[in-house]
Design an enzyme around this catalytic site. Structure first.
Site, PDB file in Angstrom:
ATOM      1  CE1 TYR A  68      -8.469  21.838 -25.989  1.00 19.19           C
ATOM      2  CE2 TYR A  68      -8.218  21.394 -23.639  1.00 19.19           C
ATOM      3  CZ  TYR A  68      -9.027  21.679 -24.732  1.00 19.19           C
ATOM      4  OH  TYR A  68     -10.387  21.831 -24.553  1.00 19.19           O
ATOM      5  N   GLY A  93      -2.172  26.726 -24.731  1.00 17.81           N
ATOM      6  CA  GLY A  93      -2.851  27.488 -25.790  1.00 17.81           C
ATOM      7  C   GLY A  93      -4.106  28.151 -25.247  1.00 17.81           C
ATOM      8  CG  ASN A 150     -14.119  16.120 -18.568  1.00 15.73           C
ATOM      9  OD1 ASN A 150     -13.514  16.915 -17.842  1.00 15.73           O
ATOM     10  ND2 ASN A 150     -13.514  15.170 -19.224  1.00 15.73           N
ATOM     11  CB  VAL A 158     -18.590   9.974 -22.518  1.00 17.11           C
ATOM     12  CG1 VAL A 158     -20.040   9.598 -22.763  1.00 17.11           C
ATOM     13  CG2 VAL A 158     -18.424  10.522 -21.102  1.00 17.11           C
ATOM     14  N   GLY A 167      -8.194   3.487 -13.014  1.00 16.82           N
ATOM     15  CA  GLY A 167      -9.606   3.901 -13.107  1.00 16.82           C
ATOM     16  C   GLY A 167     -10.086   4.687 -11.906  1.00 16.82           C
ATOM     17  CD  GLN A 215      -8.270  15.656  -6.580  1.00 19.18           C
ATOM     18  OE1 GLN A 215      -9.016  14.922  -5.936  1.00 19.18           O
ATOM     19  NE2 GLN A 215      -7.497  16.550  -6.004  1.00 19.18           N
ATOM     20  NE  ARG A 216     -10.200  18.427 -15.688  1.00 19.40           N
ATOM     21  CZ  ARG A 216      -9.881  17.882 -16.861  1.00 19.40           C
ATOM     22  NH1 ARG A 216     -10.793  17.333 -17.597  1.00 19.40           N
ATOM     23  NH2 ARG A 216      -8.636  17.905 -17.260  1.00 19.40           N
TER      24      ARG A 216
HETATM   25  P1  NAD Z   1     -14.980  19.317 -31.248  1.00 15.48           P
HETATM   26  O1  NAD Z   1     -13.629  18.786 -31.583  1.00 15.48           O
HETATM   27  O2  NAD Z   1     -16.165  18.453 -31.518  1.00 15.48           O
HETATM   28  O3  NAD Z   1     -15.228  20.718 -31.981  1.00 15.48           O
HETATM   29  C1  NAD Z   1     -14.205  21.624 -32.309  1.00 15.48           C
HETATM   30  C2  NAD Z   1     -14.535  22.247 -33.660  1.00 15.48           C
HETATM   31  O4  NAD Z   1     -13.522  23.187 -34.013  1.00 15.48           O
HETATM   32  C3  NAD Z   1     -14.579  21.216 -34.794  1.00 15.48           C
HETATM   33  O5  NAD Z   1     -15.711  21.427 -35.591  1.00 15.48           O
HETATM   34  C4  NAD Z   1     -13.287  21.480 -35.556  1.00 15.48           C
HETATM   35  O6  NAD Z   1     -13.371  21.078 -36.911  1.00 15.48           O
HETATM   36  C5  NAD Z   1     -13.137  22.972 -35.372  1.00 15.48           C
HETATM   37  N1  NAD Z   1     -11.759  23.467 -35.534  1.00 15.48           N
HETATM   38  C6  NAD Z   1     -10.632  22.962 -34.995  1.00 15.48           C
HETATM   39  N2  NAD Z   1      -9.567  23.700 -35.359  1.00 15.48           N
HETATM   40  C7  NAD Z   1     -10.039  24.703 -36.147  1.00 15.48           C
HETATM   41  C8  NAD Z   1      -9.428  25.787 -36.838  1.00 15.48           C
HETATM   42  N3  NAD Z   1      -8.109  26.002 -36.784  1.00 15.48           N
HETATM   43  N4  NAD Z   1     -10.229  26.616 -37.559  1.00 15.48           N
HETATM   44  C9  NAD Z   1     -11.569  26.429 -37.633  1.00 15.48           C
HETATM   45  N5  NAD Z   1     -12.199  25.404 -36.999  1.00 15.48           N
HETATM   46  C10 NAD Z   1     -11.426  24.550 -36.259  1.00 15.48           C
HETATM   47  O7  NAD Z   1     -14.925  19.732 -29.704  1.00 15.48           O
HETATM   48  P2  NAD Z   1     -16.088  20.251 -28.730  1.00 15.48           P
HETATM   49  O8  NAD Z   1     -16.218  19.277 -27.639  1.00 15.48           O
HETATM   50  O9  NAD Z   1     -17.285  20.649 -29.493  1.00 15.48           O
HETATM   51  O10 NAD Z   1     -15.370  21.546 -28.115  1.00 15.48           O
HETATM   52  C11 NAD Z   1     -15.695  22.859 -28.538  1.00 15.48           C
HETATM   53  C12 NAD Z   1     -14.893  23.871 -27.752  1.00 15.48           C
HETATM   54  O11 NAD Z   1     -15.179  23.743 -26.362  1.00 15.48           O
HETATM   55  C13 NAD Z   1     -13.382  23.702 -27.899  1.00 15.48           C
HETATM   56  O12 NAD Z   1     -12.776  24.973 -27.955  1.00 15.48           O
HETATM   57  C14 NAD Z   1     -12.981  22.993 -26.638  1.00 15.48           C
HETATM   58  O13 NAD Z   1     -11.651  23.276 -26.270  1.00 15.48           O
HETATM   59  C15 NAD Z   1     -13.978  23.541 -25.640  1.00 15.48           C
HETATM   60  N6  NAD Z   1     -14.186  22.602 -24.531  1.00 15.48           N
HETATM   61  C16 NAD Z   1     -14.933  21.474 -24.696  1.00 15.48           C
HETATM   62  C17 NAD Z   1     -15.071  20.592 -23.634  1.00 15.48           C
HETATM   63  C18 NAD Z   1     -15.897  19.332 -23.745  1.00 15.48           C
HETATM   64  O14 NAD Z   1     -15.938  18.568 -22.801  1.00 15.48           O
HETATM   65  N7  NAD Z   1     -16.591  19.074 -24.827  1.00 15.48           N
HETATM   66  C19 NAD Z   1     -14.468  20.868 -22.407  1.00 15.48           C
HETATM   67  C20 NAD Z   1     -13.695  22.021 -22.295  1.00 15.48           C
HETATM   68  C21 NAD Z   1     -13.582  22.901 -23.350  1.00 15.48           C
HETATM   69  N1  UDP Z   2      -9.889   7.454 -20.394  1.00 19.19           N
HETATM   70  C1  UDP Z   2      -9.995   6.088 -20.192  1.00 19.19           C
HETATM   71  N2  UDP Z   2     -10.292   5.315 -21.269  1.00 19.19           N
HETATM   72  C2  UDP Z   2     -10.513   5.814 -22.513  1.00 19.19           C
HETATM   73  C3  UDP Z   2     -10.417   7.222 -22.704  1.00 19.19           C
HETATM   74  C4  UDP Z   2     -10.099   8.010 -21.607  1.00 19.19           C
HETATM   75  O1  UDP Z   2      -9.831   5.577 -19.081  1.00 19.19           O
HETATM   76  O2  UDP Z   2     -10.792   5.024 -23.445  1.00 19.19           O
HETATM   77  C5  UDP Z   2      -9.605   8.299 -19.210  1.00 19.19           C
HETATM   78  C6  UDP Z   2      -8.480   9.319 -19.400  1.00 19.19           C
HETATM   79  O3  UDP Z   2      -7.230   8.742 -19.111  1.00 19.19           O
HETATM   80  C7  UDP Z   2      -8.872  10.393 -18.411  1.00 19.19           C
HETATM   81  C8  UDP Z   2     -10.410  10.348 -18.411  1.00 19.19           C
HETATM   82  O4  UDP Z   2     -10.760   9.089 -18.956  1.00 19.19           O
HETATM   83  O5  UDP Z   2      -8.423  10.081 -17.130  1.00 19.19           O
HETATM   84  C9  UDP Z   2     -11.057  11.446 -19.251  1.00 19.19           C
HETATM   85  O6  UDP Z   2     -10.455  11.420 -20.522  1.00 19.19           O
HETATM   86  P1  UDP Z   2     -10.954  12.329 -21.734  1.00 19.19           P
HETATM   87  O7  UDP Z   2      -9.990  12.086 -22.853  1.00 19.19           O
HETATM   88  O8  UDP Z   2     -12.390  12.081 -21.994  1.00 19.19           O
HETATM   89  O9  UDP Z   2     -10.852  13.821 -21.209  1.00 19.19           O
HETATM   90  P2  UDP Z   2      -9.801  14.664 -20.347  1.00 19.19           P
HETATM   91  O10 UDP Z   2      -8.674  13.795 -19.895  1.00 19.19           O
HETATM   92  O11 UDP Z   2      -9.339  15.743 -21.268  1.00 19.19           O
HETATM   93  O12 UDP Z   2     -10.614  15.150 -19.212  1.00 19.19           O
END
Ligand code: NAD
Ligand code: UDP
Ligand code: UDP
Length: 317
Positions: A150, A153, A179, A193, A212, A281-282
């Site tokens: 991820y 990529g 997030n 969440v 945590g 942390q973020r």
């Molecule tokens: P999500 O998983 O709900 O949505 C992703 C969508 O992309 C889905 O509808 C999935 O079916 C589609 N998809 C996956 N692979 C595909 C492919 N090869 N071809 C066509 N469609 C494909 O996730 P989201 O939270 O809605 O995230 C949307 C975008 O925002 C993502 O690119 C994610 O990396 C980025 N993003 C989200 C967050 C967040 O907190 N929600 C944070 C950082 C970045």
């Molecule tokens: N996490 C957790 N319990 C869960 C799912 C996630 O404690 O059931 C923690 C996870 O280890 C991370 C944070 O929550 O430290 C955020 O995780 P999430 O998968 O939502 O997003 P990301 O790590 O990609 O920010």
């Protein structure tokens, strides 16, 4: 004679997902034509069900790792699973989605001369030593770990965006999303969440990974969509990357306690092993978004969680 339609024709890849479905709703409300392209890996038709009667919406099943020939003047490239559980399920496909998907969408933007926005991520900073993270920080990403498919990529997709910009003068926009949570997250999404809320509503144990004390900064979806649209429509000279998120920073323990309080749940907190490479942390530095886009988030964590809990209550029944 044909009545030529001069509306914006906007392509949203990943439009059936959590963020994509909110974005689709917003852009339709503003009177645009929207083409959603999605392979429904993590997204669902249910997320768009309330919009399907709108004649300005078209939905197409397609995987962005394959070429796509359509006409458009704006592209939001969101396709990619976002939850660690989902992006680690088929890591090779995850990297292909970010990298081949970016190449195809950039090729499409080049042919149509469309403006294109990339949904990048705070994960480009990895497990950061600089806190909060400004855009100038290059990050600390493990290139061979379980999160790399991820993180790397998405980093490579950013590289491609800036090279298409320099080499082909493409009109690009890059946002680094922190997030984000809200209604229409998948109940089995695996992100913190949705996990905690589903567990709280079903009186199941709340699973904290590790002690945590790790932190995240959570942005409510409406705030995020506002700034994403602002960025897409910002002046051409501003390509980003720009951090978008809510700087309010919480430990996972604080998040669990807040969700328990707001849901009135009897669940108890348990601890499970911390997955490898989990960032400690973020927190976004959003000074650039404030200055360039005149934006800052409005919804605080408790208010956003109340809306999200109400949505999940309907699902649990
Ligand atoms: P999500 O998983 O709900 O949505 C992703 C969508 O992309 C889905 O509808 C999935 O079916 C589609 N998809 C996956 N692979 C595909 C492919 N090869 N071809 C066509 N469609 C494909 O996730 P989201 O939270 O809605 O995230 C949307 C975008 O925002 C993502 O690119 C994610 O990396 C980025 N993003 C989200 C967050 C967040 O907190 N929600 C944070 C950082 C970045
Ligand atoms: N996490 C957790 N319990 C869960 C799912 C996630 O404690 O059931 C923690 C996870 O280890 C991370 C944070 O929550 O430290 C955020 O995780 P999430 O998968 O939502 O997003 P990301 O790590 O990609 O920010
Ligand atoms: N592409 C696409 N739709 C288009 C134009 C291009 O999917 O409308 C894909 C095509 O498969 C190509 C990629 O985008 O491989 C990159 O296009 P570009 O024009 O940059 O490169 P080239 O065609 O020269 O490889």
């Amino acid at each position: 004679m044909k009545n030529y339609n001069r509306n914006n024709k906007i392509l949203i890849t990943g439009g059936a997902g959590f963020l994509g479905s909110h974005l689709t709703e917003r852009l339709l409300k503003e009177g645009n034509e929207v083409l959603v392209v999605d392979n429904f890996f993590t997204g669902t038709k249910q997320n768009l069900a309330h919009l399907l009667g709108n004649p300005n919406l078209e939905v197409m099943r397609h995987d962005v790792t394959f070429p796509l020939y359509v006409e458009t003047n704006q592209i939001y490239n969101l396709a990619c699973p976002a939850s660690p559980v989902h992006y680690q399920y088929d890591p090779v496909q995850t990297t292909k989605t970010s990298v081949h998907g970016a190449i195809n969408m950039l090729g499409l933007a080049k042919r149509t001369r469309a403006r294109i926005l990339q949904a990048s991520t705070s994960e480009v900073y990895g497990d950061p030593e600089v806190h909060p993270q400004p855009e100038e920080y290059w990050g600390r990403v493990n290139p061979i770990g379980i999160r790399s498919c991820y993180d790397e990529g998405k980093r490579c997709a950013e590289t491609l965006f800036f090279d298409y910009n320099r080499q082909h003068n493409l009109d690009i926009k890059v946002v680094r999303i922190f997030n984000t949570y809200g209604p229409r997250m998948h109940p089995n999404d695996g992100r913190v969440v949705s996990n905690f809320i589903m567990q709280a509503l079903q009186d199941k144990d709340i699973t904290i990974y590790g002690d945590g004390q790790q932190t995240r900064s959570f942005c409510y979806v409406d705030d995020l969509i506002d700034v994403m649209v602002k960025m897409m429509n910002s002046e051409k000279s501003f390509a980003g990357p720009v951090n978008i998120g809510n700087p309010g920073e919480f430990t996972m323990l604080q998040l669990a306690e807040t969700i328990l309080k707001l849901s009135g749940s009897k669940s108890k907190i348990i601890h499970q092993p911390l997955p490898s490479d989990d960032p400690k942390q973020r927190q976004p530095n959003i000074e650039l978004a404030k200055a360039k886009l005149g934006w800052q988030p409005k919804v605080n964590l408790e208010d956003g969680l109340k809306e999200t809990i109400a949505y999940f209550k309907k699902i649990v029944g």
